[in-house]
Motif scaffolding. Sequence first.
Motif, PDB file in Angstrom:
ATOM      1  N   TYR A  37       0.852  -1.170   0.000  1.00  0.00           N
ATOM      2  CA  TYR A  37       0.000   0.000   0.000  1.00  0.00           C
ATOM      3  C   TYR A  37       0.897   1.232   0.000  1.00  0.00           C
ATOM      4  N   ARG A  38       0.309   2.358  -0.330  1.00  0.00           N
ATOM      5  CA  ARG A  38       1.070   3.596  -0.218  1.00  0.00           C
ATOM      6  C   ARG A  38       0.160   4.722   0.225  1.00  0.00           C
ATOM      7  N   GLN A  39       0.779   5.688   0.878  1.00  0.00           N
ATOM      8  CA  GLN A  39       0.031   6.867   1.313  1.00  0.00           C
ATOM      9  C   GLN A  39       0.870   8.095   1.040  1.00  0.00           C
ATOM     10  N   ALA A  40       0.352   8.925   0.163  1.00  0.00           N
ATOM     11  CA  ALA A  40       1.020  10.178  -0.160  1.00  0.00           C
ATOM     12  C   ALA A  40       0.555  11.258   0.807  1.00  0.00           C
ATOM     13  N   PRO A  41       1.337  12.312   0.970  1.00  0.00           N
ATOM     14  CA  PRO A  41       0.944  13.393   1.887  1.00  0.00           C
ATOM     15  C   PRO A  41      -0.423  13.956   1.533  1.00  0.00           C
ATOM     16  N   GLY A  42      -1.273  14.022   2.528  1.00  0.00           N
ATOM     17  CA  GLY A  42      -2.597  14.599   2.327  1.00  0.00           C
ATOM     18  C   GLY A  42      -3.591  13.710   1.611  1.00  0.00           C
ATOM     19  N   LYS A  43      -3.194  12.471   1.345  1.00  0.00           N
ATOM     20  CA  LYS A  43      -4.087  11.555   0.624  1.00  0.00           C
ATOM     21  C   LYS A  43      -4.359  10.315   1.458  1.00  0.00           C
ATOM     22  N   GLU A  44      -5.387   9.604   1.067  1.00  0.00           N
ATOM     23  CA  GLU A  44      -5.710   8.358   1.750  1.00  0.00           C
ATOM     24  C   GLU A  44      -4.765   7.240   1.281  1.00  0.00           C
ATOM     25  N   ARG A  45      -4.637   6.255   2.121  1.00  0.00           N
ATOM     26  CA  ARG A  45      -3.833   5.092   1.757  1.00  0.00           C
ATOM     27  C   ARG A  45      -4.508   4.360   0.603  1.00  0.00           C
ATOM     28  N   GLU A  46      -3.706   3.926  -0.353  1.00  0.00           N
ATOM     29  CA  GLU A  46      -4.252   3.202  -1.493  1.00  0.00           C
ATOM     30  C   GLU A  46      -3.500   1.894  -1.687  1.00  0.00           C
ATOM     31  N   LEU A  47      -4.236   0.934  -2.192  1.00  0.00           N
ATOM     32  CA  LEU A  47      -3.652  -0.362  -2.502  1.00  0.00           C
ATOM     33  C   LEU A  47      -2.782  -0.243  -3.753  1.00  0.00           C
ATOM     34  N   VAL A  48      -1.604  -0.852  -3.685  1.00  0.00           N
ATOM     35  CA  VAL A  48      -0.710  -0.871  -4.842  1.00  0.00           C
ATOM     36  C   VAL A  48      -0.788  -2.232  -5.534  1.00  0.00           C
ATOM     37  N   ALA A  49      -0.543  -3.285  -4.771  1.00  0.00           N
ATOM     38  CA  ALA A  49      -0.529  -4.637  -5.354  1.00  0.00           C
ATOM     39  C   ALA A  49      -0.632  -5.665  -4.246  1.00  0.00           C
ATOM     40  N   THR A  50      -1.097  -6.843  -4.603  1.00  0.00           N
ATOM     41  CA  THR A  50      -1.115  -7.964  -3.675  1.00  0.00           C
ATOM     42  C   THR A  50      -0.586  -9.206  -4.375  1.00  0.00           C
ATOM     43  N   LEU A  63      -1.353   1.422 -11.886  1.00  0.00           N
ATOM     44  CA  LEU A  63       0.062   1.111 -11.682  1.00  0.00           C
ATOM     45  C   LEU A  63       0.503  -0.135 -12.445  1.00  0.00           C
ATOM     46  N   ARG A  64      -0.453  -0.829 -12.995  1.00  0.00           N
ATOM     47  CA  ARG A  64      -0.114  -2.050 -13.730  1.00  0.00           C
ATOM     48  C   ARG A  64       0.812  -1.712 -14.879  1.00  0.00           C
ATOM     49  N   GLY A  65       1.850  -2.505 -15.024  1.00  0.00           N
ATOM     50  CA  GLY A  65       2.814  -2.280 -16.096  1.00  0.00           C
ATOM     51  C   GLY A  65       4.057  -1.555 -15.632  1.00  0.00           C
ATOM     52  N   ARG A  66       3.947  -0.729 -14.605  1.00  0.00           N
ATOM     53  CA  ARG A  66       5.132  -0.055 -14.061  1.00  0.00           C
ATOM     54  C   ARG A  66       5.629  -0.729 -12.788  1.00  0.00           C
ATOM     55  N   PHE A  67       4.702  -1.315 -12.044  1.00  0.00           N
ATOM     56  CA  PHE A  67       5.046  -1.953 -10.783  1.00  0.00           C
ATOM     57  C   PHE A  67       4.872  -3.463 -10.919  1.00  0.00           C
ATOM     58  N   THR A  68       5.763  -4.210 -10.295  1.00  0.00           N
ATOM     59  CA  THR A  68       5.692  -5.669 -10.307  1.00  0.00           C
ATOM     60  C   THR A  68       5.915  -6.189  -8.900  1.00  0.00           C
ATOM     61  N   ILE A  69       5.028  -7.051  -8.462  1.00  0.00           N
ATOM     62  CA  ILE A  69       5.154  -7.663  -7.147  1.00  0.00           C
ATOM     63  C   ILE A  69       5.602  -9.107  -7.329  1.00  0.00           C
ATOM     64  N   SER A  70       6.495  -9.546  -6.448  1.00  0.00           N
ATOM     65  CA  SER A  70       6.955 -10.926  -6.496  1.00  0.00           C
ATOM     66  C   SER A  70       7.280 -11.360  -5.080  1.00  0.00           C
ATOM     67  N   ARG A  71       7.431 -12.674  -4.896  1.00  0.00           N
ATOM     68  CA  ARG A  71       7.710 -13.160  -3.559  1.00  0.00           C
ATOM     69  C   ARG A  71       8.754 -14.248  -3.574  1.00  0.00           C
TER      70      ARG A  71
END
Length: 115
Positions: A37-50, A63-71
């Motif tokens: 998740y991420r939270q920018a100043p003055g904004k609500e927390r938003e889901l990035v990826a799971t 954010l799809r295409g710029r961000f990649t989640i892996s484990r």
Amino acid sequence: QVQVVESGGGLAQPGGSLRLSCAASGNLPPIFLTGWYRQAPGKERELVATISRANLAEYTDSLRGRFTISRDSAKNVVYLWMRNLKPEDTAVYCCNVNVQTATYWGPGTQVTVSS
């Protein structure tokens, strides 16, 4: 005691890349889902990826295409690869680890995108 710790944040230039890590440790039951998740100043927390235990990844559409989640299940580490960073990606990035009976959050890592 379960600990979740994020790392890898910092200052990046527009167009640059960063890799964030989310490491879970302690007396941890099987993890079925990890989220960034991420939270920018003055904004609500938003889901990035799971990402699920079965390695099924889901992304916020914008954010799809710029961000990649892996484990790395052996290490209980989840990564967030971020590329072509933009100033609007500046935020505190947190991860949460979901087991059957609880959700654990890390304190977050700051990402600043600026020239």
